[in-house]
Scaffold this motif. Structure first.
Motif, PDB file in Angstrom:
ATOM      1  N   TYR A 277       0.813  -1.217   0.000  1.00 18.75           N
ATOM      2  CA  TYR A 277       0.000   0.000   0.000  1.00 18.75           C
ATOM      3  C   TYR A 277       0.852   1.274   0.000  1.00 18.75           C
ATOM      4  O   TYR A 277       0.325   2.375  -0.147  1.00 18.75           O
ATOM      5  N   HIS A 278       2.166   1.110   0.240  1.00 13.43           N
ATOM      6  CA  HIS A 278       3.111   2.235   0.166  1.00 13.43           C
ATOM      7  C   HIS A 278       2.670   3.432   1.008  1.00 13.43           C
ATOM      8  O   HIS A 278       2.706   4.582   0.543  1.00 13.43           O
ATOM      9  N   VAL A 279       2.230   3.182   2.227  1.00 13.30           N
ATOM     10  CA  VAL A 279       1.914   4.306   3.122  1.00 13.30           C
ATOM     11  C   VAL A 279       3.246   4.986   3.463  1.00 13.30           C
ATOM     12  O   VAL A 279       4.182   4.336   3.935  1.00 13.30           O
ATOM     13  N   TYR A 280       3.329   6.284   3.176  1.00 12.98           N
ATOM     14  CA  TYR A 280       4.604   7.004   3.315  1.00 12.98           C
ATOM     15  C   TYR A 280       4.414   8.192   4.266  1.00 12.98           C
ATOM     16  O   TYR A 280       3.343   8.796   4.312  1.00 12.98           O
ATOM     17  N   PRO A 281       5.463   8.559   5.036  1.00 13.84           N
ATOM     18  CA  PRO A 281       5.312   9.683   5.979  1.00 13.84           C
ATOM     19  C   PRO A 281       5.445  11.035   5.280  1.00 13.84           C
ATOM     20  O   PRO A 281       6.468  11.314   4.652  1.00 13.84           O
ATOM     21  N   VAL A 282       4.428  11.862   5.374  1.00 12.70           N
ATOM     22  CA  VAL A 282       4.508  13.238   4.853  1.00 12.70           C
ATOM     23  C   VAL A 282       4.387  14.168   6.066  1.00 12.70           C
ATOM     24  O   VAL A 282       3.331  14.291   6.683  1.00 12.70           O
ATOM     25  N   LYS A 283       5.529  14.758   6.386  1.00 16.08           N
ATOM     26  CA  LYS A 283       5.617  15.499   7.653  1.00 16.08           C
ATOM     27  C   LYS A 283       4.841  16.819   7.623  1.00 16.08           C
ATOM     28  O   LYS A 283       4.759  17.475   6.583  1.00 16.08           O
ATOM     29  N   GLY A 284       4.272  17.166   8.750  1.00 12.84           N
ATOM     30  CA  GLY A 284       3.598  18.464   8.882  1.00 12.84           C
ATOM     31  C   GLY A 284       3.925  19.064  10.243  1.00 12.84           C
ATOM     32  O   GLY A 284       4.421  18.361  11.141  1.00 12.84           O
ATOM     33  N   TYR A 285       3.642  20.342  10.371  1.00 14.65           N
ATOM     34  CA  TYR A 285       3.975  21.063  11.607  1.00 14.65           C
ATOM     35  C   TYR A 285       2.733  21.749  12.167  1.00 14.65           C
ATOM     36  O   TYR A 285       1.813  22.082  11.412  1.00 14.65           O
ATOM     37  N   SER A 286       2.738  21.983  13.476  1.00 12.49           N
ATOM     38  CA  SER A 286       1.709  22.865  14.030  1.00 12.49           C
ATOM     39  C   SER A 286       2.288  23.690  15.165  1.00 12.49           C
ATOM     40  O   SER A 286       3.313  23.321  15.765  1.00 12.49           O
ATOM     41  N   GLU A 308      -3.240  29.940  -0.149  1.00 16.07           N
ATOM     42  CA  GLU A 308      -1.923  30.284  -0.685  1.00 16.07           C
ATOM     43  C   GLU A 308      -0.800  29.778   0.227  1.00 16.07           C
ATOM     44  O   GLU A 308       0.182  29.220  -0.216  1.00 16.07           O
ATOM     45  N   ARG A 309      -0.986  29.956   1.516  1.00 11.13           N
ATOM     46  CA  ARG A 309       0.071  29.536   2.461  1.00 11.13           C
ATOM     47  C   ARG A 309      -0.056  28.068   2.852  1.00 11.13           C
ATOM     48  O   ARG A 309       0.771  27.551   3.573  1.00 11.13           O
ATOM     49  N   LYS A 310      -1.149  27.427   2.453  1.00  9.07           N
ATOM     50  CA  LYS A 310      -1.421  26.026   2.811  1.00  9.07           C
ATOM     51  C   LYS A 310      -1.416  25.844   4.333  1.00  9.07           C
ATOM     52  O   LYS A 310      -0.827  24.890   4.867  1.00  9.07           O
ATOM     53  N   LEU A 311      -2.068  26.754   5.030  1.00 10.37           N
ATOM     54  CA  LEU A 311      -2.157  26.672   6.491  1.00 10.37           C
ATOM     55  C   LEU A 311      -3.614  26.613   6.912  1.00 10.37           C
ATOM     56  O   LEU A 311      -4.485  27.207   6.261  1.00 10.37           O
ATOM     57  N   VAL A 312      -3.873  25.895   8.000  1.00  8.19           N
ATOM     58  CA  VAL A 312      -5.222  25.853   8.553  1.00  8.19           C
ATOM     59  C   VAL A 312      -5.148  26.332  10.003  1.00  8.19           C
ATOM     60  O   VAL A 312      -4.103  26.243  10.638  1.00  8.19           O
ATOM     61  N   SER A 313      -6.285  26.840  10.514  1.00 10.08           N
ATOM     62  CA  SER A 313      -6.292  27.237  11.925  1.00 10.08           C
ATOM     63  C   SER A 313      -7.598  26.820  12.584  1.00 10.08           C
ATOM     64  O   SER A 313      -8.633  26.713  11.914  1.00 10.08           O
ATOM     65  N   SER A 314      -7.509  26.571  13.879  1.00  7.44           N
ATOM     66  CA  SER A 314      -8.684  26.210  14.675  1.00  7.44           C
ATOM     67  C   SER A 314      -8.560  26.853  16.049  1.00  7.44           C
ATOM     68  O   SER A 314      -7.455  26.958  16.594  1.00  7.44           O
ATOM     69  N   ALA A 323      -1.728  24.935  11.646  1.00  5.07           N
ATOM     70  CA  ALA A 323      -1.008  23.739  11.176  1.00  5.07           C
ATOM     71  C   ALA A 323      -0.860  23.766   9.665  1.00  5.07           C
ATOM     72  O   ALA A 323      -1.626  24.442   8.974  1.00  5.07           O
ATOM     73  N   GLY A 324       0.110  23.010   9.204  1.00  2.19           N
ATOM     74  CA  GLY A 324       0.251  22.895   7.753  1.00  2.19           C
ATOM     75  C   GLY A 324       1.649  22.495   7.342  1.00  2.19           C
ATOM     76  O   GLY A 324       2.411  21.943   8.138  1.00  2.19           O
ATOM     77  N   THR A 325       1.987  22.806   6.118  1.00  3.87           N
ATOM     78  CA  THR A 325       3.228  22.465   5.413  1.00  3.87           C
ATOM     79  C   THR A 325       3.353  20.955   5.201  1.00  3.87           C
ATOM     80  O   THR A 325       2.835  20.160   5.982  1.00  3.87           O
ATOM     81  N   ALA A 326       4.030  20.614   4.135  1.00  5.37           N
ATOM     82  CA  ALA A 326       4.253  19.196   3.834  1.00  5.37           C
ATOM     83  C   ALA A 326       5.733  19.007   3.536  1.00  5.37           C
ATOM     84  O   ALA A 326       6.330  19.781   2.784  1.00  5.37           O
ATOM     85  N   GLU A 327       6.311  17.996   4.151  1.00  2.00           N
ATOM     86  CA  GLU A 327       7.740  17.746   3.980  1.00  2.00           C
ATOM     87  C   GLU A 327       7.926  16.284   3.615  1.00  2.00           C
ATOM     88  O   GLU A 327       7.480  15.402   4.357  1.00  2.00           O
ATOM     89  N   ILE A 328       8.542  16.043   2.471  1.00  6.00           N
ATOM     90  CA  ILE A 328       8.825  14.658   2.080  1.00  6.00           C
ATOM     91  C   ILE A 328      10.276  14.416   2.442  1.00  6.00           C
ATOM     92  O   ILE A 328      11.194  14.729   1.694  1.00  6.00           O
ATOM     93  N   ASN A 329      10.462  13.915   3.644  1.00  6.15           N
ATOM     94  CA  ASN A 329      11.800  13.876   4.237  1.00  6.15           C
ATOM     95  C   ASN A 329      11.981  12.593   5.042  1.00  6.15           C
ATOM     96  O   ASN A 329      12.535  12.597   6.127  1.00  6.15           O
ATOM     97  N   GLY A 330      11.400  11.506   4.537  1.00  4.89           N
ATOM     98  CA  GLY A 330      11.554  10.206   5.195  1.00  4.89           C
ATOM     99  C   GLY A 330      11.009  10.224   6.618  1.00  4.89           C
ATOM    100  O   GLY A 330       9.984  10.839   6.892  1.00  4.89           O
ATOM    101  N   TRP A 331      11.760   9.594   7.518  1.00  8.18           N
ATOM    102  CA  TRP A 331      11.252   9.371   8.879  1.00  8.18           C
ATOM    103  C   TRP A 331      11.683  10.442   9.859  1.00  8.18           C
ATOM    104  O   TRP A 331      11.493  10.303  11.058  1.00  8.18           O
ATOM    105  N   PRO A 342       7.073  30.190   9.407  1.00  2.00           N
ATOM    106  CA  PRO A 342       5.937  30.686   8.611  1.00  2.00           C
ATOM    107  C   PRO A 342       4.599  30.598   9.357  1.00  2.00           C
ATOM    108  O   PRO A 342       3.709  31.422   9.136  1.00  2.00           O
ATOM    109  N   LEU A 343       4.465  29.641  10.257  1.00  2.00           N
ATOM    110  CA  LEU A 343       3.214  29.498  11.010  1.00  2.00           C
ATOM    111  C   LEU A 343       3.070  30.667  12.004  1.00  2.00           C
ATOM    112  O   LEU A 343       2.012  31.278  12.132  1.00  2.00           O
ATOM    113  N   LEU A 344       4.190  30.948  12.690  1.00  2.00           N
ATOM    114  CA  LEU A 344       4.184  32.063  13.655  1.00  2.00           C
ATOM    115  C   LEU A 344       3.973  33.394  12.948  1.00  2.00           C
ATOM    116  O   LEU A 344       3.200  34.249  13.406  1.00  2.00           O
TER     117      LEU A 344
END
Ligand code: FAD
Length: 417
Positions: A277-286, A308-314, A323-331, A342-344
């Motif tokens: 199924y190739h579930v892969y980690p896509v990192k995010g920050y909050s 535009e900034r690809k950020l969400v807030s609650s 929260a947001g951003t996507a990082e393809i950076n393995g584990w 950028p979040l701050l």
């Protein structure tokens, strides 16, 4: 050494594990949840964006995302960051993503996600009514904001599509945005328009998982084995053999009639049966801003999605989560200050009255399949998957958890057969 036997063993106590356990228990199965952490939902289901956002159901697998992703690779401040170091897992995931983007999967997968999201939102409300859980839930709706005309034009089309399929996402102009969220007045000149989805809502995923699990344990429906890492799960005809290592490094042997793998980003790496199924980690920050009582009035009323900034807030009680951003950076799970910044900055720019003095920083790995669709439930006869929900686990897991339990019941009724 003793071997412990279980009827249904769920690996993982994040939103996928807890919802799977909830619906299995409702169907009368004796459920055990096992997790390597000492408490429930300490990984990706800990401090996410908080949005139950059917309005965000559009999958990313389309040619435009691929083009934008390539441009972002050369921009250090872009919402997507990719570590170019090659690995087989990354290569397979990206090949699958490209295949989904260029073989017509975008539209059917978006429609399927809308359908799952709508069902899941209703199912979440049923759980809320039945369990009366306090998880800082807010019926505030979700406001998408746009600063770019092309992106807004696309959002208008997407809203029409979503409306045709039952979601009440409506297009709003800047005046309406100001009425829905007066806190955005400082950004008025930057905005071109938006969309508002009144019935989407927000809540704290960690509190929800912890509380629901505690209730199921208190009712005797679920046993929670914590601080135990599953090393291996092998199907053996009439059962699954499960090897476990405790936090103290001791080995335990368990046996289960069925196993549900809800191990988040680890699902394909750790469990051979789910490798395909190739579930892969896509990192995010909050970041979570603790808002002092005298500033509560300055918090946004609604949940935001800044396209535009690809950020969400609650707004979660007296906390403001971005929260947001996507990082393809393995584990890699490091919390990088340059990705937090950028979040701050976003909070300081849009809501300058809010103090960002007390801020919790967090990063985690989204369990993402190449198609961005949850993995198929039945893996083998006795091993099931409830994983691969990517950036929408909080939005989708109630519906997929119910579907998973139904799939189990169809093949294993009674379970001891
Ligand atoms: C920054 C960010 C923002 C997000 N915002 C939103 C949002 O606003 N709305 C939304 O719908 N979704 C959002 N998501 C996505 C959502 O949070 C995830 O899809 C969801 O939390 C994944 O849940 P899970 O149960 O699959 O994984 P997890 O929560 O990671 O749970 C997996 C569990 O399995 C355990 N485990 C792993 N391996 C083993 C093992 N070998 N043995 C025992 N235990 C094991 C882990 O300890 C963990 O507790 C966001 C994600 C991120 C990163």
């Amino acid at each position: 050494m003793n071997t412990r036997s279980h009827e249904a063993l769920v690996v993982g106590s994040g939103i996928a594990g807890v919802t799977a356990a909830y619906y299995l228990a409702k169907r009368g199965y004796a459920v055990t949840i096992i997790d390597r952490q000492r408490h429930a939902a300490m990984e990706t289901s800990y401090a996410n964006g908080g949005q139950i956002s059917v309005c965000n159901a559009e999958v990313w697998t389309r040619a435009k995302t691929v083009r934008q992703g390539i441009q972002w690779m050369f921009d250090a401040n872009a919402p997507l960051l990719m570590n170019p170091t090659p690995s087989m897992a990354k290569f397979r995931w990206m090949a699958g993503f490209l295949a989904a983007a260029f073989t017509g999967k975008y539209l059917p997968n978006t429609l399927k996600t809308i359908e799952l999201g709508l069902r899941s939102r209703d199912a979440m409300r049923q759980i809320m009514d039945g369990e009366n859980i306090d998880y800082d839930q807010s019926d505030c709706g979700i406001l998408h904001i746009y600063r770019n005309q092309k992106a807004l034009d696309h959002a208008v089309k997407m809203s029409e599509l979503m409306q045709e399929h039952g979601l009440e996402r409506k297009v709003v102009d800047v005046d309406q945005i100001m009425q829905i969220e007066p806190g955005l007045h400082g950004a008025r000149d930057q905005l071109l328009g938006g969309t508002y989805t009144e019935n989407d809502f927000t809540g704290d995923i960690h509190k929800f998982c912890r509380e629901l699990l505690e209730r199921m344990v208190a009712r005797g429906e679920v046993e929670f084995l914590r601080g135990r890492e599953v090393i291996r799960a092998d199907e053996q005809g009439s059962h699954v053999d499960v090897d476990v290592e405790t936090a103290r490094g001791e080995r335990e042997f368990h046996k289960a009639k069925i196993v549900v793998v809800a191990a988040g980003a680890e699902s394909s790496r750790r469990f051979d049966a789910l490798r395909r199924y190739h579930v892969y980690p896509v990192k995010g920050y909050s970041i979570t801003v603790e808002v002092p009582p005298h500033q509560l009035h300055a918090m946004p009323r609604v949940s935001l999605l800044d396209d535009e900034r690809k950020l969400v807030s609650s707004t979660l009680g007296n906390r403001f989560r971005v929260a947001g951003t996507a990082e393809i950076n393995g584990w890699n799970r490091d919390i990088r200050e340059d990705r937090i910044k950028p979040l701050l900055t976003w909070v300081n720019e849009l809501f300058p009255e809010l103090d960002t003095e007390i801020v919790m920083r967090w990063a985690c790995l989204r369990p993402m399949t190449p198609t961005m669709m949850p993995a198929p439930y039945a893996v083998t006869r006795r091993i099931y998957a409830h994983t691969g929900h990517g950036h929408l686990g909080w939005t989708l897991c109630a519906a997929t958890g119910e579907d998973l339990a139904e799939a189990v019941q169809k093949s294993h009724q009674p379970l001891y057969a």
